[in-house]
Design an enzyme around this catalytic site. Structure first.
Site, mmCIF file in Angstrom:
data_model
loop_
_atom_site.group_PDB
_atom_site.id
_atom_site.type_symbol
_atom_site.label_atom_id
_atom_site.label_comp_id
_atom_site.label_asym_id
_atom_site.label_seq_id
_atom_site.Cartn_x
_atom_site.Cartn_y
_atom_site.Cartn_z
ATOM 1 C CB CYS A 41 3.788 10.909 3.812
ATOM 2 S SG CYS A 41 2.006 10.927 4.143
ATOM 3 C CB CYS A 105 1.926 6.204 -0.073
ATOM 4 S SG CYS A 105 3.053 6.940 1.118
#
Length: 177
Positions: A41, A105
């Site tokens: 990620c 995020c």
């Protein structure tokens, strides 16, 4: 104890150990991504950059460890990277341990326009996973929790090395030595 850290900081072996350990972490991350097909990620990518900063600090220190200015530059870079990595990993751990719809995020990393690492080296810096996803555990800890441990150790050791720089080096002036 400070003498130990001071002695290691003026020798190449200490800086080589820093470089090798950070490089091993980086290679492990790449193995997880490409060998085990785990998707990194954005936070994982930021953590990788912090690890690269630590490795680069080890390389700088390895070049000329006897020069105080070089040691201090290497320590500054290594300590900044370790602390920044620790803060990112703690935030990442919060996203995993306390998931919520409002705690997300970004999908695309927020690199400077002059340094788009995700476009230059996509095999290493292009995020494809979710920050809240836990895809790997070992001994009951997630990958991010292990990174918190690793960055904490790096931070502690580098702080001790920095403090040890005010300690005088071991000199052998004893006539019976």
């Amino acid at each position: 104890m400070l003498r130990f850290f001071k002695d290691w900081s003026v020798e190449r072996s200490g800086w080589l150990l820093l470089f090798v350990s950070a490089t091993a972490l980086e290679l492990t991350a790449l193995y997880f991504q490409h060998g085990m097909e785990l998707q990194p990620c954005v936070m994982c990518i930021y953590e990788r950059i912090a690890v690269l900063g630590i490795a680069f600090a080890g390389l700088i220190g390895f070049i000329a460890p006897r020069f105080l200015a070089i040691r201090l530059i290497a320590l500054a870079l290594g300590l900044f990277s370790a602390i920044k990595g620790l803060l990112i990993a703690i935030h990442h751990m919060d996203l995993q341990m306390n998931p919520a719809p409002w705690k997300t995020c970004p999908i695309i990393p927020e690199f400077p326009q002059t340094l788009p690492l995700h476009e230059w080296l996509p095999f290493m810096f292009k995020p494809t996973g979710l920050c809240s996803e836990i895809s790997w555990q070992w001994l009951g800890l997630t990958m991010v929790q292990w990174l918190v441990v690793a960055f904490s150790i790096y931070t502690l050791v580098l702080i001790l090395v920095l403090i040890s720089q005010v300690k005088k080096s071991k000199e052998t002036r004893d006539i019976f030595h």
